[in-house]
Scaffold this motif. Sequence first.
Motif, PDB file in Angstrom:
ATOM      1  N   GLY A   1       0.833  -1.189   0.000  1.00  0.00           N
ATOM      2  CA  GLY A   1       0.000   0.000   0.000  1.00  0.00           C
ATOM      3  C   GLY A   1       0.869   1.241   0.000  1.00  0.00           C
ATOM      4  O   GLY A   1       1.756   1.403   0.837  1.00  0.00           O
ATOM      5  N   ALA A   2       0.643   2.122  -0.954  1.00  0.00           N
ATOM      6  CA  ALA A   2       1.451   3.339  -1.055  1.00  0.00           C
ATOM      7  C   ALA A   2       1.155   4.272   0.122  1.00  0.00           C
ATOM      8  O   ALA A   2       0.003   4.419   0.530  1.00  0.00           O
ATOM      9  N   PRO A   3       2.189   4.913   0.685  1.00  0.00           N
ATOM     10  CA  PRO A   3       1.955   5.901   1.748  1.00  0.00           C
ATOM     11  C   PRO A   3       1.002   6.994   1.294  1.00  0.00           C
ATOM     12  O   PRO A   3       0.959   7.363   0.114  1.00  0.00           O
ATOM     13  N   GLU A   4       0.218   7.505   2.224  1.00  0.00           N
ATOM     14  CA  GLU A   4      -0.784   8.513   1.911  1.00  0.00           C
ATOM     15  C   GLU A   4      -0.245   9.905   2.248  1.00  0.00           C
ATOM     16  O   GLU A   4       0.188  10.143   3.378  1.00  0.00           O
ATOM     17  N   PRO A   5      -0.255  10.818   1.292  1.00  0.00           N
ATOM     18  CA  PRO A   5       0.246  12.179   1.562  1.00  0.00           C
ATOM     19  C   PRO A   5      -0.545  12.847   2.684  1.00  0.00           C
ATOM     20  O   PRO A   5      -1.775  12.866   2.662  1.00  0.00           O
ATOM     21  N   ARG A   6       0.154  13.383   3.665  1.00  0.00           N
ATOM     22  CA  ARG A   6      -0.502  14.029   4.804  1.00  0.00           C
ATOM     23  C   ARG A   6      -0.576  15.528   4.543  1.00  0.00           C
ATOM     24  O   ARG A   6       0.419  16.240   4.651  1.00  0.00           O
ATOM     25  N   THR A   7      -1.759  15.977   4.204  1.00  0.00           N
ATOM     26  CA  THR A   7      -1.954  17.374   3.812  1.00  0.00           C
ATOM     27  C   THR A   7      -2.899  18.131   4.736  1.00  0.00           C
ATOM     28  O   THR A   7      -3.121  19.328   4.543  1.00  0.00           O
ATOM     29  N   ILE A   8      -3.473  17.461   5.741  1.00  0.00           N
ATOM     30  CA  ILE A   8      -4.481  18.087   6.599  1.00  0.00           C
ATOM     31  C   ILE A   8      -3.892  18.314   7.994  1.00  0.00           C
ATOM     32  O   ILE A   8      -3.505  17.360   8.672  1.00  0.00           O
ATOM     33  N   PRO A   9      -3.828  19.562   8.456  1.00  0.00           N
ATOM     34  CA  PRO A   9      -3.302  19.838   9.805  1.00  0.00           C
ATOM     35  C   PRO A   9      -4.339  19.471  10.864  1.00  0.00           C
ATOM     36  O   PRO A   9      -5.540  19.420  10.579  1.00  0.00           O
ATOM     37  N   PRO A  10      -3.915  19.239  12.105  1.00  0.00           N
ATOM     38  CA  PRO A  10      -4.884  18.927  13.161  1.00  0.00           C
ATOM     39  C   PRO A  10      -5.802  20.100  13.463  1.00  0.00           C
ATOM     40  O   PRO A  10      -6.993  19.915  13.727  1.00  0.00           O
ATOM     41  N   GLU A  11      -5.267  21.299  13.418  1.00  0.00           N
ATOM     42  CA  GLU A  11      -6.055  22.509  13.640  1.00  0.00           C
ATOM     43  C   GLU A  11      -5.854  23.460  12.472  1.00  0.00           C
ATOM     44  O   GLU A  11      -4.802  23.436  11.826  1.00  0.00           O
ATOM     45  N   PRO A  12      -6.826  24.324  12.184  1.00  0.00           N
ATOM     46  CA  PRO A  12      -6.645  25.266  11.068  1.00  0.00           C
ATOM     47  C   PRO A  12      -5.529  26.256  11.340  1.00  0.00           C
ATOM     48  O   PRO A  12      -5.516  26.899  12.401  1.00  0.00           O
ATOM     49  N   PRO A  13      -4.565  26.387  10.436  1.00  0.00           N
ATOM     50  CA  PRO A  13      -3.475  27.356  10.646  1.00  0.00           C
ATOM     51  C   PRO A  13      -3.974  28.796  10.642  1.00  0.00           C
ATOM     52  O   PRO A  13      -3.346  29.673  11.224  1.00  0.00           O
ATOM     53  N   ARG A  14      -5.098  29.012   9.986  1.00  0.00           N
ATOM     54  CA  ARG A  14      -5.741  30.334  10.012  1.00  0.00           C
ATOM     55  C   ARG A  14      -7.228  30.128   9.727  1.00  0.00           C
ATOM     56  O   ARG A  14      -7.626  29.089   9.189  1.00  0.00           O
ATOM     57  N   PRO A  15      -8.074  31.075  10.083  1.00  0.00           N
ATOM     58  CA  PRO A  15      -9.519  30.914   9.923  1.00  0.00           C
ATOM     59  C   PRO A  15      -9.898  30.540   8.492  1.00  0.00           C
ATOM     60  O   PRO A  15      -9.362  31.090   7.527  1.00  0.00           O
ATOM     61  N   GLY A  16     -10.806  29.583   8.377  1.00  0.00           N
ATOM     62  CA  GLY A  16     -11.299  29.174   7.074  1.00  0.00           C
ATOM     63  C   GLY A  16     -10.522  28.051   6.423  1.00  0.00           C
ATOM     64  O   GLY A  16     -10.933  27.533   5.382  1.00  0.00           O
ATOM     65  N   CYS A  17      -9.398  27.643   7.023  1.00  0.00           N
ATOM     66  CA  CYS A  17      -8.583  26.572   6.442  1.00  0.00           C
ATOM     67  C   CYS A  17      -9.088  25.210   6.890  1.00  0.00           C
ATOM     68  O   CYS A  17      -9.641  25.048   7.970  1.00  0.00           O
ATOM     69  N   ARG A  18      -8.882  24.227   6.038  1.00  0.00           N
ATOM     70  CA  ARG A  18      -9.255  22.844   6.324  1.00  0.00           C
ATOM     71  C   ARG A  18      -8.413  22.305   7.480  1.00  0.00           C
ATOM     72  O   ARG A  18      -7.223  22.571   7.592  1.00  0.00           O
ATOM     73  N   SER A  19      -9.046  21.513   8.345  1.00  0.00           N
ATOM     74  CA  SER A  19      -8.321  20.873   9.431  1.00  0.00           C
ATOM     75  C   SER A  19      -9.043  19.600   9.824  1.00  0.00           C
ATOM     76  O   SER A  19     -10.235  19.416   9.531  1.00  0.00           O
ATOM     77  N   LEU A  20      -8.336  18.705  10.502  1.00  0.00           N
ATOM     78  CA  LEU A  20      -8.970  17.484  10.976  1.00  0.00           C
ATOM     79  C   LEU A  20      -9.994  17.796  12.048  1.00  0.00           C
ATOM     80  O   LEU A  20     -11.043  17.153  12.119  1.00  0.00           O
ATOM     81  N   ARG A  21      -9.702  18.804  12.870  1.00  0.00           N
ATOM     82  CA  ARG A  21     -10.689  19.211  13.865  1.00  0.00           C
ATOM     83  C   ARG A  21     -12.032  19.513  13.196  1.00  0.00           C
ATOM     84  O   ARG A  21     -13.087  19.056  13.633  1.00  0.00           O
ATOM     85  N   GLY A  22     -11.989  20.305  12.124  1.00  0.00           N
ATOM     86  CA  GLY A  22     -13.219  20.642  11.414  1.00  0.00           C
ATOM     87  C   GLY A  22     -13.901  19.422  10.824  1.00  0.00           C
ATOM     88  O   GLY A  22     -15.135  19.303  10.865  1.00  0.00           O
ATOM     89  N   ASP A  23     -13.120  18.501  10.267  1.00  0.00           N
ATOM     90  CA  ASP A  23     -13.699  17.280   9.692  1.00  0.00           C
ATOM     91  C   ASP A  23     -14.421  16.474  10.766  1.00  0.00           C
ATOM     92  O   ASP A  23     -15.526  15.961  10.546  1.00  0.00           O
ATOM     93  N   LEU A  24     -13.804  16.342  11.932  1.00  0.00           N
ATOM     94  CA  LEU A  24     -14.416  15.577  13.018  1.00  0.00           C
ATOM     95  C   LEU A  24     -15.677  16.262  13.537  1.00  0.00           C
ATOM     96  O   LEU A  24     -16.682  15.590  13.829  1.00  0.00           O
ATOM     97  N   GLU A  25     -15.639  17.571  13.643  1.00  0.00           N
ATOM     98  CA  GLU A  25     -16.811  18.301  14.126  1.00  0.00           C
ATOM     99  C   GLU A  25     -17.970  18.166  13.149  1.00  0.00           C
ATOM    100  O   GLU A  25     -19.128  18.000  13.563  1.00  0.00           O
TER     101      GLU A  25
END
Length: 217
Positions: free
Chosen positions: A24-48
């Motif tokens: 299985g090819a490694p998966e590129p990690r592009t999502i930060p745990p928290e948004p670096p600035r307002p409006g940015c994608r984050s895992l926190r937002g995905d979970l919420e």
Amino acid sequence: GSARQVVEGRRLLDVALDWLRERGAPEPRTIPPEPPRPGCRSLRGDLERAARRLGLTVRVHVHARLSAAAAVSGGAVLLGGGRWYSEQESVRLCAHEVGFHLAAFHRARRLPLRLLSTGTAGFLADHEGAALMCEVESGAFTAYRRRLIGARVFAVDAMLQGASFSETLSTLREGYDLDATDAYYACERAFRGDGFTKDVVYLRGFLRVSAAREQGE
């Protein structure tokens, strides 16, 4: 628990090695745990968002020293703040942590017997197995994910057999061609403290839940 137990007619270690050998090819990690600035994608937002779809609210806390990618504790989701996440991992964590663990916690809290929100004896393997089954149903239970689970079971077995952290890391890297970061992470999980064998229950529970599902239980 031992990585050499027999579950549904097969040794856990044999199944783990089969998964570890998958390519299985490694998966590129592009999502930060928290948004670096307002409006940015984050895992926190995905979970919420995943929690809201289930009619739940979730508290998300980021801990830089957490060795796991994520965990549910007391109705909150804890994230390892020292890492980023892949698209597939986000899908898996929403299914695993929110869709199963968090939802199960909230259901149990509504029952008269409060023990069910803590867990009865032996519950952990079945819970983790069912959570992995939710990953399967999400479509993100990839060969790469199975490879990581296999590596963790292998690391636990190697530790129990007396191998050192560096020996286990070397075998995962050179013997199974596992990515350096993933190999280190598997070893870290097994060797933390004086040794931690929990990672075996994911595979044991998955085999139990899969067998029960096939039998219509």
